[in-house]
Design a protein around this motif. Structure first.
Motif, PDB file in Angstrom:
ATOM      1  N   THR A 160       0.797  -1.235   0.000  1.00 55.67           N
ATOM      2  CA  THR A 160       0.000   0.000   0.000  1.00 55.67           C
ATOM      3  C   THR A 160       0.827   1.281   0.000  1.00 55.67           C
ATOM      4  O   THR A 160       0.301   2.342   0.304  1.00 55.67           O
ATOM      5  N   ASP A 161       2.107   1.206  -0.344  1.00 56.13           N
ATOM      6  CA  ASP A 161       2.965   2.391  -0.250  1.00 56.13           C
ATOM      7  C   ASP A 161       2.849   3.030   1.126  1.00 56.13           C
ATOM      8  O   ASP A 161       2.571   4.218   1.265  1.00 56.13           O
ATOM      9  N   TYR A 162       3.058   2.208   2.140  1.00 54.91           N
ATOM     10  CA  TYR A 162       3.023   2.631   3.537  1.00 54.91           C
ATOM     11  C   TYR A 162       1.670   3.238   3.920  1.00 54.91           C
ATOM     12  O   TYR A 162       1.587   4.208   4.670  1.00 54.91           O
ATOM     13  N   GLY A 163       0.616   2.653   3.371  1.00 53.06           N
ATOM     14  CA  GLY A 163      -0.735   3.053   3.738  1.00 53.06           C
ATOM     15  C   GLY A 163      -1.366   4.082   2.830  1.00 53.06           C
ATOM     16  O   GLY A 163      -2.553   4.383   2.971  1.00 53.06           O
ATOM     17  N   ALA A 164      -0.620   4.617   1.875  1.00 55.70           N
ATOM     18  CA  ALA A 164      -1.138   5.695   1.027  1.00 55.70           C
ATOM     19  C   ALA A 164      -2.134   5.207  -0.013  1.00 55.70           C
ATOM     20  O   ALA A 164      -3.038   5.946  -0.422  1.00 55.70           O
ATOM     21  N   VAL A 165      -1.985   3.949  -0.472  1.00 59.81           N
ATOM     22  CA  VAL A 165      -2.843   3.431  -1.550  1.00 59.81           C
ATOM     23  C   VAL A 165      -3.415   2.092  -1.100  1.00 59.81           C
ATOM     24  O   VAL A 165      -2.836   1.043  -1.340  1.00 59.81           O
ATOM     25  N   GLN A 166      -4.579   2.132  -0.463  1.00 62.27           N
ATOM     26  CA  GLN A 166      -5.144   0.922   0.121  1.00 62.27           C
ATOM     27  C   GLN A 166      -6.239   0.292  -0.728  1.00 62.27           C
ATOM     28  O   GLN A 166      -6.783  -0.748  -0.357  1.00 62.27           O
ATOM     29  N   GLY A 167      -6.560   0.887  -1.868  1.00 62.51           N
ATOM     30  CA  GLY A 167      -7.572   0.329  -2.755  1.00 62.51           C
ATOM     31  C   GLY A 167      -8.916   1.014  -2.578  1.00 62.51           C
ATOM     32  O   GLY A 167      -9.250   1.478  -1.486  1.00 62.51           O
ATOM     33  N   ASP A 168      -9.685   1.081  -3.656  1.00 62.30           N
ATOM     34  CA  ASP A 168     -10.974   1.778  -3.598  1.00 62.30           C
ATOM     35  C   ASP A 168     -12.138   0.899  -4.050  1.00 62.30           C
ATOM     36  O   ASP A 168     -13.177   1.395  -4.480  1.00 62.30           O
ATOM     37  N   PHE A 169     -11.970  -0.420  -3.952  1.00 67.05           N
ATOM     38  CA  PHE A 169     -13.061  -1.339  -4.244  1.00 67.05           C
ATOM     39  C   PHE A 169     -13.892  -1.557  -2.976  1.00 67.05           C
ATOM     40  O   PHE A 169     -13.339  -1.709  -1.889  1.00 67.05           O
ATOM     41  N   ASN A 170     -15.220  -1.568  -3.124  1.00 69.78           N
ATOM     42  CA  ASN A 170     -16.060  -1.928  -1.999  1.00 69.78           C
ATOM     43  C   ASN A 170     -15.746  -3.367  -1.599  1.00 69.78           C
ATOM     44  O   ASN A 170     -15.874  -4.286  -2.399  1.00 69.78           O
ATOM     45  N   THR A 171     -15.312  -3.549  -0.361  1.00 67.12           N
ATOM     46  CA  THR A 171     -14.794  -4.852   0.065  1.00 67.12           C
ATOM     47  C   THR A 171     -15.861  -5.938   0.012  1.00 67.12           C
ATOM     48  O   THR A 171     -15.606  -7.043  -0.498  1.00 67.12           O
TER      49      THR A 171
END
Length: 392
Positions: free
Chosen positions: A125-136
């Motif tokens: 996640t680039d140290y939390g910066a890019v965690q994904g934007d899909f509805n889990t």
């Protein structure tokens, strides 16, 4: 555990529709109705179940992401150079300082070295910066409905329901990777249930917003997967030109003492304990980088199934702890995608198990290549070449 395109690696070797043992397919509405019925039969209240599934949708973008796996056809050198940037190195060192007390606790309680978690944190996640934007929830439902790997994803839906009832999951607003992983180190709902740690003491396990929670949970999961406390995982080595190449690869182990007697040496520092078993890993053959893979290296494959991702993550961890840039040397050119598929087809025709004929040089294809190299009297370093392809 695996963000975006990295998530695909987990699923390269999982069951297909032919092996599915749980309901899947059909109309999505009927599928959701059946899921709700099963949830109630598991002891969840009808009211909670109705609220949990009230906004359920099939997401075609999840299926498209699932099919996008070209990145794993890159060589170790190409892949590692692409993902281990100077920015990630710099931010890794900063985060190591910033969360030093958290890493001290990780090492004390779980025996997982800080570089290991820093590397996963960066790559996922680039140290939390890019965690994904899909509805889990919709990701998990879409992959459960799809009949390729419902055995994996269906239990994750019910784990998410349990998290929801603990007030730790919002079915409408929780977002993450396309394959349903959540948070800074990308964990599936079942993993969160089993390994979640309240690292910051606020009474919640918040993997999306709390580095302490994410790092301690990731460490606990690694320990549960078999991580051996305070042992090495990967180390760059030099190897003699007359090494018996047929004894290299993850399917061959010797003690560190034996490897040293055969001329294997650490490129910097010293080798691990003489009694540890290890494998000589040549990700691009005898003319490329060389590593000694210790028992903990196998745990990486429980986190992710891609050979190139695993080797890169493990090497990155050593870099974050001070190891030098590897010596790339001059490996033989990699086969093209078409050549690799052709090679896999020829190997399969000879009865070798290569897994899927997908152009990806995974562990099974490497073992098959090495076996044919032995048969043909070629240097058996498991690196496919045009010479091997032509000989077959």
């Amino acid at each position: 555990m695996r963000l975006s395109v990295f998530a695909a690696a987990l699923f390269l070797s999982l069951p297909s529709v032919a092996l599915a043992s749980v309901p899947c397919g059909g109309s999505f509405g009927s599928f959701i109705s059946n899921m709700k019925t099963e949830a109630v039969s598991r002891g969840h209240s009808r009211a909670n179940v109705d609220r949990f599934f009230s906004n359920a949708r099939r997401d075609p973008a999840v299926i498209r992401a699932d099919n996008a796996q070209g990145v794993f056809k890159k060589t170790f050198i190409d892949f590692s150079r692409a993902v281990i940037s100077q920015n990630r190195m710099t931010n890794g060192r900063r985060n190591a300082e910033r969360y030093d007390t958290v890493f001290d606790r990780v090492e004390r309680e779980y025996g997982v070295s800080r570089g290991v978690l820093l590397a996963f944190w960066a790559l996922e996640t680039d140290y939390g910066a890019v965690q994904g934007d899909f509805n889990t929830l919709n990701s998990l439902l879409t992959l459960s409905h799809d009949c390729r790997r419902p055995d994996l994803f269906r239990p994750q839906v019910f784990a998410a329901l349990e998290l929801y009832e603990r007030d730790d999951f919002d079915p409408v607003n929780t977002k993450g990777a396309w394959a349903g992983e959540i948070g800074m180190v990308q964990m599936l709902p079942k993993d969160i249930l089993e390994n979640g740690v309240d690292g910051d003491g606020d009474g919640r396990v918040s993997l999306k917003t709390s580095p302490a929670d994410a790092l301690l949970s990731g460490a606990r999961m690694l320990r549960g997967l078999g991580w051996r406390a305070n042992e090495p995982w990967l180390q760059e080595i030099t190897v003699p030109s007359n090494l018996d190449w047929s004894q290299t690869g993850l399917n061959h182990e010797r003690s560190v003492r034996e490897w040293a007697r055969m001329g294997v040496a650490a490129r910097s520092g010293g080798l691990g304990s003489a009694n540890l078993n290890a494998s000589v890993l040549l990700p691009m053959g005898r003319n490329g980088p060389a590593f000694l893979a210790y028992p903990n290296f196998s745990v990486y494959f429980e986190w992710n199934k891609s050979f190139v991702y695993v080797t890169t993550a493990a090497y990155f961890a050593t870099r974050l702890e001070g190891a030098p840039v590897y010596d790339a040397r001059t490996p033989s050119p990699a086969l093209s995608d078409a050549q690799m598929r052709n090679l896999q087809s020829k190997l399969a025709a000879r009865g070798r198990d290569v897994g899927a004929i997908d152009g990806i040089l995974g562990a099974k294809t490497r073992a098959a290549v090495q076996a044919e190299q032995v048969r043909l009297g070629l240097p058996a370093d498991a690196w496919p070449t045009t010479e091997l392809l032509n000989r077959l």
